[in-house]
Design an enzyme around this catalytic site. Structure first.
Site, PDB file in Angstrom:
ATOM      1  N   ASP A 150      -3.287  11.479  -2.409  1.00 23.91           N
ATOM      2  CA  ASP A 150      -3.474  12.925  -2.563  1.00 23.91           C
ATOM      3  C   ASP A 150      -3.833  13.220  -4.028  1.00 23.91           C
ATOM      4  O   ASP A 150      -3.098  12.799  -4.928  1.00 23.91           O
ATOM      5  CB  ASP A 150      -2.180  13.671  -2.186  1.00 23.91           C
ATOM      6  N   LYS A 170      -4.126  20.816  -8.622  1.00 26.98           N
ATOM      7  CA  LYS A 170      -3.605  21.838  -9.553  1.00 26.98           C
ATOM      8  C   LYS A 170      -2.852  21.170 -10.707  1.00 26.98           C
ATOM      9  O   LYS A 170      -2.075  20.244 -10.494  1.00 26.98           O
ATOM     10  CB  LYS A 170      -2.636  22.776  -8.824  1.00 26.98           C
ATOM     11  N   THR A 186     -10.621   2.209   4.826  1.00 26.50           N
ATOM     12  CA  THR A 186      -9.403   2.867   5.295  1.00 26.50           C
ATOM     13  C   THR A 186      -9.818   4.019   6.230  1.00 26.50           C
ATOM     14  O   THR A 186     -10.991   4.376   6.310  1.00 26.50           O
ATOM     15  CB  THR A 186      -8.591   3.447   4.113  1.00 26.50           C
ATOM     16  N   TYR A 246      -9.240   7.264   5.904  1.00 26.91           N
ATOM     17  CA  TYR A 246      -9.832   8.371   5.142  1.00 26.91           C
ATOM     18  C   TYR A 246     -11.202   8.005   4.601  1.00 26.91           C
ATOM     19  O   TYR A 246     -12.090   8.845   4.529  1.00 26.91           O
ATOM     20  CB  TYR A 246      -8.894   8.789   4.002  1.00 26.91           C
ATOM     21  N   GLU A 247     -11.369   6.759   4.239  1.00 22.96           N
ATOM     22  CA  GLU A 247     -12.659   6.322   3.699  1.00 22.96           C
ATOM     23  C   GLU A 247     -13.765   6.523   4.742  1.00 22.96           C
ATOM     24  O   GLU A 247     -14.859   7.007   4.419  1.00 22.96           O
ATOM     25  CB  GLU A 247     -12.552   4.846   3.304  1.00 22.96           C
ATOM     26  N   ASP A 302       9.624   7.574  -0.085  1.00 20.68           N
ATOM     27  CA  ASP A 302       8.781   8.171  -1.120  1.00 20.68           C
ATOM     28  C   ASP A 302       8.613   7.194  -2.285  1.00 20.68           C
ATOM     29  O   ASP A 302       9.595   6.553  -2.690  1.00 20.68           O
ATOM     30  CB  ASP A 302       9.451   9.459  -1.612  1.00 20.68           C
ATOM     31  N   ASP A 305     -12.103   9.432  -3.207  1.00 17.98           N
ATOM     32  CA  ASP A 305     -13.349  10.204  -3.139  1.00 17.98           C
ATOM     33  C   ASP A 305     -13.321  11.325  -4.174  1.00 17.98           C
ATOM     34  O   ASP A 305     -14.285  12.077  -4.286  1.00 17.98           O
ATOM     35  CB  ASP A 305     -13.488  10.842  -1.746  1.00 17.98           C
ATOM     36  N   GLU A 308       0.863  -1.200   0.000  1.00 16.78           N
ATOM     37  CA  GLU A 308       0.000   0.000   0.000  1.00 16.78           C
ATOM     38  C   GLU A 308       0.892   1.240   0.000  1.00 16.78           C
ATOM     39  O   GLU A 308       1.650   1.476   0.948  1.00 16.78           O
ATOM     40  CB  GLU A 308      -0.936   0.052   1.212  1.00 16.78           C
TER      41      GLU A 308
HETATM   42  C1  SAM Z   1      -4.805  11.064   2.185  1.00 17.64           C
HETATM   43  S1  SAM Z   1      -3.661  10.014   2.996  1.00 17.64           S
HETATM   44  C2  SAM Z   1      -4.440   8.414   2.835  1.00 17.64           C
HETATM   45  C3  SAM Z   1      -3.989   7.430   3.894  1.00 17.64           C
HETATM   46  C4  SAM Z   1      -4.603   6.042   3.837  1.00 17.64           C
HETATM   47  N1  SAM Z   1      -4.264   5.355   2.597  1.00 17.64           N
HETATM   48  C5  SAM Z   1      -6.098   6.083   3.992  1.00 17.64           C
HETATM   49  O1  SAM Z   1      -6.826   5.838   3.017  1.00 17.64           O
HETATM   50  O2  SAM Z   1      -6.559   6.332   5.115  1.00 17.64           O
HETATM   51  C6  SAM Z   1      -2.353   9.940   1.797  1.00 17.64           C
HETATM   52  C7  SAM Z   1      -1.047   9.401   2.355  1.00 17.64           C
HETATM   53  O3  SAM Z   1      -0.143   9.213   1.281  1.00 17.64           O
HETATM   54  C8  SAM Z   1       1.155   9.603   1.670  1.00 17.64           C
HETATM   55  N2  SAM Z   1       1.900   9.922   0.423  1.00 17.64           N
HETATM   56  C9  SAM Z   1       1.608  10.901  -0.463  1.00 17.64           C
HETATM   57  N3  SAM Z   1       2.487  10.892  -1.490  1.00 17.64           N
HETATM   58  C10 SAM Z   1       3.359   9.870  -1.236  1.00 17.64           C
HETATM   59  C11 SAM Z   1       4.506   9.381  -1.910  1.00 17.64           C
HETATM   60  N4  SAM Z   1       4.932   9.935  -3.056  1.00 17.64           N
HETATM   61  N5  SAM Z   1       5.162   8.323  -1.386  1.00 17.64           N
HETATM   62  C12 SAM Z   1       4.758   7.773  -0.214  1.00 17.64           C
HETATM   63  N6  SAM Z   1       3.680   8.214   0.479  1.00 17.64           N
HETATM   64  C13 SAM Z   1       2.988   9.244  -0.020  1.00 17.64           C
HETATM   65  C14 SAM Z   1       0.908  10.795   2.584  1.00 17.64           C
HETATM   66  O4  SAM Z   1       2.003  11.025   3.449  1.00 17.64           O
HETATM   67  C15 SAM Z   1      -0.336  10.341   3.348  1.00 17.64           C
HETATM   68  O5  SAM Z   1      -0.031   9.632   4.528  1.00 17.64           O
END
Ligand code: SAM
Length: 211
Positions: free
Chosen positions: A114, A118, A188, A190-191, A92, A150, A40
């Site tokens: 995310d 933009k 999840t 966020y879900e 990352d 979403d 994930e």
């Molecule tokens: C909106 S949260 C969603 C968390 C989880 N998947 C959920 O659905 O509850 C997005 C997560 O992705 C991570 N993230 C964003 N870009 C990333 C990247 N390039 N590599 C690793 N993690 C990343 C952020 O730090 C954040 O914790």
């Protein structure tokens, strides 16, 4: 999320966390077996893969996040429960190739990534073709991406991007919680939040085919 500098030290020594790499990780040694790997990316609190790991002992789960504070809870939880089939990468997704050889991962989950709304940030979307090229390298033939979001624009972008870059789309729904996929769905963090605010959830699967 509050900055917690001490987590760097904690993760550096933690047996469940891949923190910094001198060499590629030997995942067979890490898990002690050669079971399929489900990854994930952007795992956050990891409610989703923690539950999957408890219920599927023959699959190894890896949660990856670039924010160390996000990983604090799931790393502690996995250790407390003694889950043998879960690990975490503090890193990352851009650097995925540092963590995985070719043909190593069977499934990638992108849950509520995310959306980077933009246009100038389009390359940061985790379904941008540059990321898909990385995924194709580490996925096995027939490997899958499972995505939930979403955000309609991110979903539409992802449908187009996957279909134009070697993934066969299937099991698509524009309203997950009123679809046939609802019964087996694992929510999840966020879900749960978006659902409680009345938002609809989009879902898709993409299968990686070389021919
Ligand atoms: C909106 S949260 C969603 C968390 C989880 N998947 C959920 O659905 O509850 C997005 C997560 O992705 C991570 N993230 C964003 N870009 C990333 C990247 N390039 N590599 C690793 N993690 C990343 C952020 O730090 C954040 O914790």
């Amino acid at each position: 999320m509050r900055n917690k500098p001490h987590l760097e030290e904690k993760f550096k020594k933690h047996p469940l966390v891949i923190y910094k790499l001198e060499d590629k990780v030997n995942w067979v040694n890490f898990f002690g077996n050669n079971h399929p790997i489900h990854l994930e990316i952007g795992t956050g609190r990891s409610d989703f893969i923690l539950k999957l790991a408890r219920e599927n002992h023959d699959i190894n789960f890896i949660g990856m996040d670039k924010v160390k504070e996000a990983l604090n809870y799931p790393v502690s939880k996995a250790k407390e429960e003694g889950l043998p089939n879960i690990g975490f990468i503090y890193g990352d997704a851009r650097n995925l190739r540092e963590y995985f050889d070719d043909d190593r991962v069977s499934r990638i989950y992108l849950n509520f990534s995310d959306p980077w709304t933009k246009r100038k940030h389009i390359k940061r979307r985790l379904t941008h073709k540059d990321f898909l090229e990385l995924y194709k390298k580490i996925l096995i033939e027939g490997g899958e991406i499972h995505l939930k979001t979403d955000d309609y624009n991110f979903f539409k972008f992802s449908l187009e991007s996957l279909s134009q870059n070697g993934f066969l789309l299937r099991n698509i729904t524009f309203d997950l919680h009123h679809s046939k996929f609802a019964e087996d769905n694992i929510m999840t963090g966020y879900e749960k939040r978006w659902l409680s605010e009345g938002k609809g959830i989009f879902r898709l699967e993409g299968v990686f085919k070389t021919e």
